[in-house]
Design an enzyme around this catalytic site. Structure first.
Site, PDB file in Angstrom:
ATOM      1  N   ASN A 157     155.777  21.169  21.924  1.00 15.81           N
ATOM      2  CA  ASN A 157     157.227  21.225  21.693  1.00 15.81           C
ATOM      3  C   ASN A 157     157.585  20.955  20.238  1.00 15.81           C
ATOM      4  O   ASN A 157     158.741  21.083  19.847  1.00 15.81           O
ATOM      5  CB  ASN A 157     157.983  20.251  22.628  1.00 15.81           C
ATOM      6  CG  ASN A 157     157.605  18.797  22.384  1.00 15.81           C
ATOM      7  OD1 ASN A 157     156.663  18.499  21.656  1.00 15.81           O
ATOM      8  ND2 ASN A 157     158.336  17.884  23.007  1.00 15.81           N
ATOM      9  N   GLU A 163     152.495  18.362  21.042  1.00 17.73           N
ATOM     10  CA  GLU A 163     153.666  17.600  21.505  1.00 17.73           C
ATOM     11  C   GLU A 163     154.111  16.671  20.351  1.00 17.73           C
ATOM     12  O   GLU A 163     153.284  16.250  19.527  1.00 17.73           O
ATOM     13  CB  GLU A 163     153.222  16.811  22.748  1.00 17.73           C
ATOM     14  CG  GLU A 163     154.276  15.940  23.386  1.00 17.73           C
ATOM     15  CD  GLU A 163     154.440  14.618  22.696  1.00 17.73           C
ATOM     16  OE1 GLU A 163     155.542  14.069  22.721  1.00 17.73           O
ATOM     17  OE2 GLU A 163     153.433  14.130  22.111  1.00 17.73           O
ATOM     18  N   HIS A 241     161.446  13.151  29.307  1.00 20.39           N
ATOM     19  CA  HIS A 241     160.056  12.790  28.967  1.00 20.39           C
ATOM     20  C   HIS A 241     159.751  11.300  29.208  1.00 20.39           C
ATOM     21  O   HIS A 241     158.894  10.950  30.011  1.00 20.39           O
ATOM     22  CB  HIS A 241     159.788  13.072  27.486  1.00 20.39           C
ATOM     23  CG  HIS A 241     160.022  14.462  27.025  1.00 20.39           C
ATOM     24  ND1 HIS A 241     159.210  15.514  27.371  1.00 20.39           N
ATOM     25  CD2 HIS A 241     160.974  14.983  26.219  1.00 20.39           C
ATOM     26  CE1 HIS A 241     159.645  16.617  26.786  1.00 20.39           C
ATOM     27  NE2 HIS A 241     160.712  16.330  26.089  1.00 20.39           N
ATOM     28  N   ASP A 242     160.412  10.438  28.417  1.00 19.99           N
ATOM     29  CA  ASP A 242     160.016   9.029  28.401  1.00 19.99           C
ATOM     30  C   ASP A 242     160.329   8.299  29.705  1.00 19.99           C
ATOM     31  O   ASP A 242     159.500   7.509  30.186  1.00 19.99           O
ATOM     32  CB  ASP A 242     160.646   8.309  27.199  1.00 19.99           C
ATOM     33  CG  ASP A 242     160.116   8.862  25.879  1.00 19.99           C
ATOM     34  OD1 ASP A 242     159.087   9.551  25.895  1.00 19.99           O
ATOM     35  OD2 ASP A 242     160.730   8.596  24.831  1.00 19.99           O
TER      36      ASP A 242
HETATM   37  O1  RIB Z   1     157.761  15.099  23.057  1.00 17.71           O
HETATM   38  C1  RIB Z   1     158.663  14.213  23.623  1.00 17.71           C
HETATM   39  C2  RIB Z   1     158.560  12.848  22.992  1.00 17.71           C
HETATM   40  O2  RIB Z   1     158.884  12.947  21.604  1.00 17.71           O
HETATM   41  C3  RIB Z   1     159.490  11.810  23.558  1.00 17.71           C
HETATM   42  O3  RIB Z   1     158.847  10.567  23.514  1.00 17.71           O
HETATM   43  C4  RIB Z   1     160.649  11.841  22.596  1.00 17.71           C
HETATM   44  O4  RIB Z   1     161.366  10.625  22.585  1.00 17.71           O
HETATM   45  C5  RIB Z   1     159.977  12.095  21.285  1.00 17.71           C
HETATM   46  O5  RIB Z   1     159.516  10.884  20.752  1.00 17.71           O
HETATM   47 CA    CA Z   2     160.006   8.737  22.478  1.00 18.61          CA
END
Ligand code: RIB
Ligand code: CA
Length: 320
Positions: A157, A163, A241-242
């Site tokens: 992403n 990531e 995500h988190d």
């Molecule tokens: O890729 C997603 C992550 O990246 C999440 O932890 C978001 O907060 C960023 O830090």
């Molecule tokens: Ca994060």
């Protein structure tokens, strides 16, 4: 928890605090990532204050990745990390700051409670890498690290293959994944599937309003900014995500984790932060032994609903 707060890190803190007795949240450490270190630390202290958890102290950690310049994400999290929200307006009682650094606090707590501590890491892994460098026996003192990071079978992403947390500090990710600490990985393969859309956001806002929950209203406000950012990138729904990393620690039945050997690419700018996994159809004895448990499947709707319920905050906290 080790966080780079950040909208979804703020939601992860709410989920952890709302799970209450299931987690004895000992400390929160911060690392530069979504915004600079001063901003993520201010945000983290404010969110804990909003949650009425000023009893938990915050340790500020690394201001930059181990070897690279910091890359922040104002386009997703806003210039200060919480959309348009001013953290100083959230609470009169932000959580206190430790006098020690994040790495020092992690090492000290693990020394005093060997085998008892699980770290949930939702930002770049710089603090953990520094703590391991400072105190190598730390590796045998931590029970587990749950990491939101990486992309195994899906695109990245933050680059075509990486990531954001792993791209920000690939060297730190490599150190942590090869440390021998039991690691559970919560990669984009699952987090990109657990999303909140306009309907979910309206529903959360309505429930927060009905309950008079200031925590729920804050969650809806930051999510509105976060969702708009995703929509501007032509994505329907914003990835949780988190909070999913916290949710899967509390409810492992919401997904399936497989043992994998994951290595992190560091050298070439094109592939930095990429997860390398040997998926060739070769005899099992030729595959390197696993170094992580990695979630690749998730019950997406059930996980989203579990998280959204918790975003209303702990009972009695911030209820008008
Ligand atoms: O890729 C997603 C992550 O990246 C999440 O932890 C978001 O907060 C960023 O830090
Ligand atoms: Ca994060």
């Amino acid at each position: 928890m080790d966080v780079d707060t950040g909208i979804d890190d703020a939601l992860a803190l709410i989920v952890a605090a709302t799970l209450g007795e299931q987690f004895d949240l000992l400390a929160v450490t911060t690392v530069a990532g979504n915004a600079d270190l001063a901003a993520v630390t201010r945000n983290t202290r404010a969110v804990l204050g909003l949650l009425n958890r000023s009893d938990i102290s915050v340790a500020a950690g690394a201001a930059t990745p181990l070897l690279r310049p910091l890359r922040t994400a104002p386009h997703i999290h806003g210039p200060g990390g919480l959309g348009t929200i001013d953290p100083d307006a959230l609470t009169p009682r932000p959580a206190a700051l430790y006098p020690e650094s994040a790495a020092e606090v992690i090492a000290r707590l693990a020394r005093t409670r060997p085998g008892e501590i699980t770290i949930i890491a939702t930002g770049p892994l710089t603090n953990l890498a520094l703590a391991l460098r400072m105190d190598p026996p730390l590796a045998s003192r931590l029970a587990e690290i749950v990491i939101m990071g990486g992309a195994i079978t899906v695109p990245g992403n933050a680059s075509p293959v990486a990531e954001a947390n792993f791209l920000t500090d690939p060297e730190a990710a490599r150190i942590v994944l090869s440390s021998g600490i039991p690691v559970t990985l919560v990669p984009l393969d699952v987090t990109e599937r657990v999303r909140i859309d306009r309907t979910g956001l309206d529903n959360l806002r309505q429930r927060a309003h009905q309950r008079g929950s200031t925590v729920g209203r804050f969650a809806a406000d930051v999510l509105a900014f976060y969702l708009r950012a995703y929509e501007q990138h032509r994505q329907a729904g914003a990835a949780l995500h988190d909070p999913l990393a916290v949710a899967l620690l509390a409810r492992p039945d919401l997904g399936t984790a497989d043992p994998l050997h994951v290595q992190i690419a560091v050298a070439d700018p094109l592939t930095a932060g990429q997860c390398i996994v040997d998926r060739r159809p070769i005899p099992p004895e030729q595959i390197l032994p696993s170094n992580v448990r990695c979630y690749l499947q998730v019950a997406a709707e059930a996980a989203r609903d579990f998280i959204l319920d918790l975003l209303l905050g702990p009972p009695g906290v911030g209820n008008a």
